[in-house]
Write a protein that holds these residues in place. Structure first.
Motif, mmCIF file in Angstrom:
data_model
loop_
_atom_site.group_PDB
_atom_site.id
_atom_site.type_symbol
_atom_site.label_atom_id
_atom_site.label_comp_id
_atom_site.label_asym_id
_atom_site.label_seq_id
_atom_site.Cartn_x
_atom_site.Cartn_y
_atom_site.Cartn_z
ATOM 1 N N MET A 1 -11.396 114.193 20.435
ATOM 2 C CA MET A 1 -12.723 114.475 19.399
ATOM 3 C C MET A 1 -12.658 115.859 19.298
ATOM 4 S SD MET A 1 -16.618 114.674 21.016
ATOM 5 C CE MET A 1 -16.287 116.270 21.747
ATOM 6 N N ASN B 1 -22.860 100.562 18.265
ATOM 7 C CA ASN B 1 -21.364 101.007 17.995
ATOM 8 C C ASN B 1 -20.456 99.608 17.886
ATOM 9 O OD1 ASN B 1 -19.897 103.091 16.951
ATOM 10 N ND2 ASN B 1 -19.118 103.915 19.181
ATOM 11 N N LEU C 1 -19.611 118.321 27.933
ATOM 12 C CA LEU C 1 -18.066 118.198 28.153
ATOM 13 C C LEU C 1 -18.025 118.248 29.699
ATOM 14 C CD1 LEU C 1 -16.667 120.660 25.608
ATOM 15 C CD2 LEU C 1 -17.021 118.390 25.204
ATOM 16 N N GLY D 1 -21.376 118.080 17.829
ATOM 17 C CA GLY D 1 -20.211 118.609 17.151
ATOM 18 C C GLY D 1 -20.287 118.590 15.875
ATOM 19 N N PHE D 2 -21.237 117.676 15.159
ATOM 20 C CA PHE D 2 -21.493 117.774 13.707
ATOM 21 C C PHE D 2 -22.570 118.671 13.183
ATOM 22 C CE2 PHE D 2 -23.836 115.518 10.193
ATOM 23 C CZ PHE D 2 -22.933 115.745 9.066
ATOM 24 N N LEU E 1 -14.699 107.683 13.268
ATOM 25 C CA LEU E 1 -15.115 107.829 11.819
ATOM 26 C C LEU E 1 -13.988 107.150 10.871
ATOM 27 C CD1 LEU E 1 -16.816 111.228 11.234
ATOM 28 C CD2 LEU E 1 -17.913 109.007 11.493
ATOM 29 N N ILE F 1 -12.844 117.547 15.740
ATOM 30 C CA ILE F 1 -13.844 118.548 15.042
ATOM 31 C C ILE F 1 -13.369 119.852 14.753
ATOM 32 C CG2 ILE F 1 -15.870 119.809 16.213
ATOM 33 C CD1 ILE F 1 -16.638 117.505 17.878
ATOM 34 N N TYR G 1 -12.537 118.927 30.581
ATOM 35 C CA TYR G 1 -12.963 119.112 29.246
ATOM 36 C C TYR G 1 -13.351 120.373 28.782
ATOM 37 C CZ TYR G 1 -12.685 114.020 29.268
ATOM 38 O OH TYR G 1 -12.249 112.599 29.446
ATOM 39 N N GLN H 1 -18.010 100.076 15.488
ATOM 40 C CA GLN H 1 -17.445 101.784 15.592
ATOM 41 C C GLN H 1 -18.286 102.608 14.386
ATOM 42 O OE1 GLN H 1 -13.350 102.279 15.710
ATOM 43 N NE2 GLN H 1 -13.073 100.859 17.438
ATOM 44 N N LEU H 2 -19.487 102.141 13.962
ATOM 45 C CA LEU H 2 -20.337 103.003 13.142
ATOM 46 C C LEU H 2 -21.420 103.580 13.505
ATOM 47 C CD1 LEU H 2 -19.889 100.085 10.319
ATOM 48 C CD2 LEU H 2 -18.734 102.172 10.378
ATOM 49 N N ILE I 1 -19.954 114.691 31.373
ATOM 50 C CA ILE I 1 -19.257 113.588 30.860
ATOM 51 C C ILE I 1 -18.257 113.186 31.938
ATOM 52 C CG2 ILE I 1 -17.753 112.523 29.118
ATOM 53 C CD1 ILE I 1 -19.552 113.778 26.926
ATOM 54 N N PHE J 1 -22.012 106.640 15.048
ATOM 55 C CA PHE J 1 -21.974 108.004 14.517
ATOM 56 C C PHE J 1 -22.216 108.133 13.293
ATOM 57 C CE2 PHE J 1 -19.165 112.140 14.047
ATOM 58 C CZ PHE J 1 -20.369 112.760 14.041
ATOM 59 N N ALA J 2 -21.298 107.202 12.364
ATOM 60 C CA ALA J 2 -21.282 107.255 10.907
ATOM 61 C C ALA J 2 -22.617 107.068 10.272
ATOM 62 C CB ALA J 2 -20.218 106.472 10.396
ATOM 63 N N PRO K 1 -22.357 108.434 20.254
ATOM 64 C CA PRO K 1 -22.242 109.620 21.266
ATOM 65 C C PRO K 1 -22.880 111.018 20.814
ATOM 66 C CG PRO K 1 -20.125 108.559 20.587
ATOM 67 C CD PRO K 1 -21.101 108.227 19.772
ATOM 68 N N PHE L 1 -21.161 110.088 25.688
ATOM 69 C CA PHE L 1 -19.992 109.127 25.619
ATOM 70 C C PHE L 1 -20.338 107.626 25.312
ATOM 71 C CE2 PHE L 1 -15.687 107.509 27.040
ATOM 72 C CZ PHE L 1 -15.072 108.280 26.188
ATOM 73 N N GLU M 1 -22.362 113.663 22.277
ATOM 74 C CA GLU M 1 -21.418 114.951 21.891
ATOM 75 C C GLU M 1 -20.765 115.095 20.581
ATOM 76 O OE1 GLU M 1 -20.903 112.176 24.019
ATOM 77 O OE2 GLU M 1 -19.077 111.568 23.767
ATOM 78 N N LEU M 2 -20.822 113.598 19.949
ATOM 79 C CA LEU M 2 -20.173 113.670 18.584
ATOM 80 C C LEU M 2 -21.273 114.377 17.621
ATOM 81 C CD1 LEU M 2 -18.289 110.453 18.019
ATOM 82 C CD2 LEU M 2 -17.453 112.772 17.801
ATOM 83 N N TYR N 1 -15.395 114.247 7.294
ATOM 84 C CA TYR N 1 -16.789 113.448 7.283
ATOM 85 C C TYR N 1 -16.987 112.939 6.055
ATOM 86 C CZ TYR N 1 -17.763 116.384 11.335
ATOM 87 O OH TYR N 1 -17.765 117.017 12.699
ATOM 88 N N ILE O 1 -22.411 122.480 22.833
ATOM 89 C CA ILE O 1 -21.845 121.039 23.417
ATOM 90 C C ILE O 1 -20.986 121.280 24.904
ATOM 91 C CG2 ILE O 1 -19.375 121.691 22.690
ATOM 92 C CD1 ILE O 1 -19.379 119.073 21.382
#
Lengths: 315, 315
Positions: B280, A203, A257, A244-245, B207, B284, B304, A206-207, A260, A209-210, A238, A228, A240-241, B177, A253
Motif C-alpha cells: 500500500m 469491500n 501503521l 493516504g489519499f 483499486l 501511495i 510498518y 474490492q470497491l 495495525i 475505497f474506490a 481501510p 485494515f 489507512e488508505l 487514482y 498515517i
C-alpha cells in the motif's frame, strides 16, 4: 489541495464488532482509540449503544452497549486531540432512554443506523440525541434493496424533521459500482439541502475505497473507514488508505501503521474478513453476506460453484 | 447492455510468474488454460517468451520462455472455444528471432511490454510480430514515472509506426487514482486514432478493479485480469470480478469459480500476494514494489513504521 469540510469516521471497533459480537479486549479498544486520535481522524466510533433488552449481554461484548463506564475505561488517560467520540444506535434495536444528557456523557456524536422502513424510529432517536446535546448522523442501510419512492420520502423526512449533520449512503451488500454511487450521492444531495452526505462502503468487490473516493469526487464529506478494512464479511474501506489519499495536513498515517500490526492483524486468527469468493458473489448479486458467512464456516467452504448454485437459487 | 468491442485478457500465468519466477506446474497451467477458455475470456496469456540469454533457464521456469513445445503440452486436448493464446515479450529482454511464423506456432497474439525508453525496440518487436502474422499489443510500463513529453512521443510513434491492436495504460506501481486513469486514457485516445486503449492495473491500494472499471467508462476496450488477482506484490485486477461486472453473455464465471479454489488458492502457501501495508505504501508513494517485497521477506516484516521511514528515505 484538500477539502476542509471532509470528516473521517473510523468505525473499526463498532463495525468490526459485527464480526465478533463486539467482543474486543479493552486493551485493543484503547490501542485503536489512541492511534485514531493521534492520526487526526475526526471521529472514532467505539461501538453500539444498543439495548440490553434486545441483545443478551452474556452473548455480546461491552462494545455492543457502550455503557458510559466502559467508554471511560476505554478513553481515560489518552490524549484525544481533536478527535470526537461517537457510538452507533440501531433505530430498531435501541432505546432513546439509554442516552444521558451530553454533559454527563463522554460521547460527542450519536450515529443512528436505520432501514428505510424504520425511518420514523430513526428520526425520533436522532431528535432525542439532538435534544440531549449530541451531534447526530443517520446511516440508511440496505438502500440497494429499497424502492426509490420510499428512499426519497425518507430523505425528505430526514431533511425537514431532523438536525442530523449528515445522512449516509450505506452499501450494505457491497453491490454498488461507481456509477451507482454517483446516482445515490446526487439523489441525497437533491433532498439534503442543509446536511452533508456520507458514504459507508463495503469491500465485497474490492470497491470500498474506490467507491469512497467516488463519493468524495461527487461531494460526500463524511467518510467511514476501519483499520485494515476490519468488518463483517469482506470488510470496509481501510482507514489507512483514506488517510493516504486525503491531503489534509492534519492527518498522520503513522500511528495507524503502528496499531495495525500490533492489534488488528492478530485478529485475523479469529475473524476471517476480507476478499473471499462467496462474499464477492453476494456483492455481485446484491444479497446479504450472512449466506456467504454460513457457507464459508461450513463443510463445503471452498466449493464455490456449489455456493454459486446455492445463492442464485435463493430468491 | 454490453460493449462488444471489449476484450478481456487473463494473464494469470504470465503475471503471476513474476512472483514465482514462472515456476508453475504444468497441471496448474493446463487447469487455468482450460478454465479461462471455458469462461469465454478473449485471450489467455501463458507466460513470457523472453530470451534464454537474458534469463537463466535453471533459475526461471518454462513459462518465462514459452517454447512452442511447452505451449503445446499446456494446451493440447483442451477445447479452446473462441479464446486466443498470447505470450508477452519484454522489449529489452527478448529477441525478435525467437518468433516463428504464426503458421508454425500455437500463439495468436504477441504482447510487447516496454518502458518508454525502449520504445524503438518495442516497435521493432511489434512489427516483427505483425510481419510474422500475429496479432499484437503494446504495454507501456511505469508511465507514472515518465515525463509527458516522452510518453507523448512514444504514443505518436506507436500510432504511426505499428499495427498494434491496442496500447495499454499500465499502472506498474499501483499508484493511480481514478482521475489519473481518466487523464491517461484520454491522452492515449488523443494519439491512438487507429488503435484501442488497454488497461492493466495493480492492486496496491485496492483499486485495480475500480480503475479497470474507470478505464471501461472512459472507453478502454482491452482489459487485463488474473485469477484471484494473482501477481507480484499486491497483485492485479481479479478476472472473476471483471466477469461479474461485464454483461457480455458470452462470459461464464462458473469455470473460474472452480479453478480458483483448486489451483489458485493453494498457491497462497508459497506466494504471499494481496493487500499488505508495505505494498500500500509503495503504491501511495508511486514506488517499485520490490522494496516492499524485500521488507516483507525480511526480519522486520511487521514493522510498518520502520518501513515507512525506510521507503520515504529512498529517493
Amino acid at each position: 489541495m484538500y477539502r476542509p469540510q471532509i470528516k473521517v469516521v473510523d468505525c473499526t471497533i463498532r463495525d468490526g464488532g459485527l464480526a465478533n459480537k463486539s467482543q474486543f479486549p479493552l486493551e485493543t479498544v484503547r490501542a485503536v482509540y489512541k492511534a485514531v486520535c493521534a492520526s487526526g481522524v475526526d471521529y472514532v466510533e467505539l461501538g453500539y449503544r444498543n439495548s440490553k433488552e434486545m441483545f443478551n449481554p452474556d452473548e455480546f461484548g461491552p462494545w455492543r452497549f457502550c455503557d458510559e463506564s466502559v467508554l471511560k475505561q476505554a478513553t481515560e488517560g489518552i490524549d484525544r486531540g481533536q478527535t470526537k467520540l461517537c457510538v452507533m444506535m440501531d433505530a430498531h434495536k435501541s432505546s432513546p432512554d439509554d442516552l444521558l444528557p451530553r454533559s454527563e456523557s463522554v460521547i460527542d456524536m450519536v450515529r443512528v443506523a436505520t432501514y428505510v422502513k424504520d425511518i420514523d424510529k430513526a428520526i425520533r432517536l436522532a431528535n432525542t440525541a439532538t435534544e440531549k446535546g449530541y451531534e447526530c448522523c443517520v446511516n440508511i442501510m440496505a438502500i440497494s434493496h429499497e424502492g426509490d419512492q420510499f428512499l426519497d420520502e425518507a430523505l425528505a423526512q430526514l431533511e425537514s424533521e431532523t438536525k442530523a449533520l449528515a445522512v449516509y449512503v450505506v452499501d450494505s451488500f457491497g453491490a454498488l459500482y461507481s456509477e451507482v454511487v454517483d446516482f445515490y450521492v446526487k439523489k441525497y444531495q437533491g433532498f439534503l439541502k442543509t446536511k452533508e452526505v456520507g458514504v459507508h462502503m463495503h469491500n465485497n468487490q474490492q470497491l470500498a475505497f474506490a467507491n469512497t473516493i467516488e463519493g468524495i469526487i461527487r461531494g460526500a464529506n463524511y467518510l467511514d473507514g476501519t483499520l485494515f478494512g476490519l468488518g463483517r464479511g469482506a470488510g470496509n474501506c481501510p482507514t489507512e488508505l483514506l488517510l493516504g489519499f486525503l491531503k489534509n495536513p492534519k492527518f498522520n498515517i503513522v500511528p495507524l501503521l503502528k496499531v495495525i500490526p500490533e492489534y488488528i492483524l492478530p485478529l485475523q486468527q479469529t475473524i476471517d474478513w476480507g476478499y473471499h469468493i462467496p462474499y464477492m458473489l453476494t456483492g455481485i448479486l446484491d444479497k446479504h453476506p450472512d449466506v456467504a458467512t454460513a457457507w464459508i464456516t461450513g463443510p463445503r467452504k471452498l466449493d464455490y460453484t456449489g455456493f454459486y448454485d446455492h445463492v442464485t437459487d435463493v430468491p
